[in-house]
Design an enzyme around this catalytic site. Structure first.
Site, short mmCIF file in Angstrom:
data_model
loop_
_atom_site.label_atom_id
_atom_site.label_comp_id
_atom_site.label_asym_id
_atom_site.label_seq_id
_atom_site.Cartn_x
_atom_site.Cartn_y
_atom_site.Cartn_z
CG ASP A 68 44.25 30.46 45.35
OD1 ASP A 68 45.06 29.68 44.80
OD2 ASP A 68 43.03 30.38 45.20
CD GLU A 111 40.10 32.09 43.59
OE1 GLU A 111 39.17 32.15 42.78
OE2 GLU A 111 40.15 31.26 44.52
CG ASN A 112 41.14 33.96 47.06
OD1 ASN A 112 41.78 32.98 46.69
ND2 ASN A 112 39.83 33.97 47.14
CG ASN A 150 36.01 30.00 42.82
OD1 ASN A 150 37.24 29.86 42.85
ND2 ASN A 150 35.28 30.01 43.91
CG HIS A 151 36.60 34.02 44.80
ND1 HIS A 151 35.39 34.31 45.38
CD2 HIS A 151 37.07 32.93 45.45
CE1 HIS A 151 35.14 33.44 46.34
NE2 HIS A 151 36.14 32.59 46.40
CG HIS A 182 40.89 28.09 40.51
ND1 HIS A 182 41.83 28.67 41.33
CD2 HIS A 182 39.70 28.37 41.07
CE1 HIS A 182 41.22 29.27 42.33
NE2 HIS A 182 39.92 29.11 42.21
CG HIS A 221 42.89 28.81 49.55
ND1 HIS A 221 42.07 29.76 50.09
CD2 HIS A 221 42.84 29.00 48.22
CE1 HIS A 221 41.53 30.49 49.14
NE2 HIS A 221 41.97 30.04 47.99
FE FE2 Z 1 41.33 30.90 46.16
FE FE2 Z 2 38.93 29.60 44.04
#
Ligand code: FE2
Ligand code: FE2
Length: 279
Positions: A8, A39-40, A67-68, A155, A182
């Protein structure tokens, strides 16, 4: 085939570190295909076209989400135009989720790499069963028949669910790697059936932080249990974290996996290849 997967990318510090190091890592490690979890990438929350383009320009061939995925609403339409961007495969059928959760990419040297993004369901806002969703993809594009390499981004939160997915895919994927937590784990291995595995790739983030976000606000929330400022990515120099995998061209299974860590605070590790001078 030599591949890399980077975890990420958290906000600007993550983008700056990855775009600084990826071009030279591609040369040094002879990478034919690079996957990055994005995603981040947009201020810690989701992905935009502009931030995705920065990663593509630096040498990413495919971006996965998690999820993001939809924190930046433009991703809902951008993903329909960009086959190099993948969201988790296991949305409920009735959601008609935009974009794709898996895709086969052709490499410049004539190889084909199949990438699957999937979201776990232990301690997550869960989607449909990740195991049956991945099974369906592995059957649809068998390693060594439909593709030369197959990468699964699992994930999720739980180490156990990630390990379960690794063994579930063992012998059918080149690499199963976890994202979302992470922090790089120290369990890189080639599983008995030939699938490279690491529970979490780690993040491309400033590690003087709480999982990439500013430590003051994170600690304040833990200690006070009161809402406060929005989480912001920590702003120090980021460590680029990922894994390097080498596959057997005859089978597509892995013969080697090693972590990659470069820049920032974590102890550096870059795989050494015979006949390639360190930079
Ligand atoms: Fe993440
Ligand atoms: Fe995530």
């Amino acid at each position: 085939m030599r591949l890399a997967f980077f975890g990420d990318v958290i906000g600007r510090p993550g983008r700056e570190a990855l775009t600084t190091h990826l071009p030279s890592l591609r040369r040094r490690l002879g990478l034919e295909f690079v996957v990055v979890n994005a995603e981040n990438v947009a201020s810690g929350f989701g992905v935009t076209e502009k931030t995705a383009e920065e990663l593509f320009d630096a040498g990413a061939d495919c971006l996965t989400l998690g999820n993001h995925s939809w924190d930046q609403r433009e991703a809902l339409t951008y993903i329909d135009r960009e086959p190099r961007l993948l969201r988790p495969i296991n949305y409920p059928r009735l959601s008609n989720a935009p974009g794709r959760g898996a895709y086969a990419y052709d490499t410049p040297s004539g190889g084909r790499v199949f990438v699957v993004s999937v979201l776990g369901r232990v301690h997550m806002d869960s989607l449909d069963d990740p195991f049956s969703a991945v099974d369906h993809q592995l059957e649809s594009c068998p390693l060594g028949v439909g593709c030369d390499a197959l990468i699964v981004d699992m994930h999720c939160e739980a180490t156990s669910e990630k390990m379960g997915m690794g063994h579930f895919c063992d012998g059918r994927a080149s690499l199963v790697v976890g994202t979302h937590t992470h922090v790089p784990t120290a369990d890189a291995q080639v599983l008995p059936g030939g699938t490279a595995y690491q529970t979490d790739a780690g993040a491309c983030a400033d590690y003087d932080s709480v999982i990439g976000m500013g430590k003051e606000e994170a600690v304040r929330r833990f200690t006070t249990r009161l809402p406060g400022a929005r989480h912001q990515p920590a702003t120090g120099p980021a460590t680029v974290c990922g894994v390097f995998v080498e596959t057997d061209p005859r089978t597509g299974l892995a013969i080697r996996i090693e972590p990659i860590r470069i820049g920032g605070r974590l102890m550096a590790h870059v795989p050494k290849l015979e006949g390639v001078a360190a930079e």
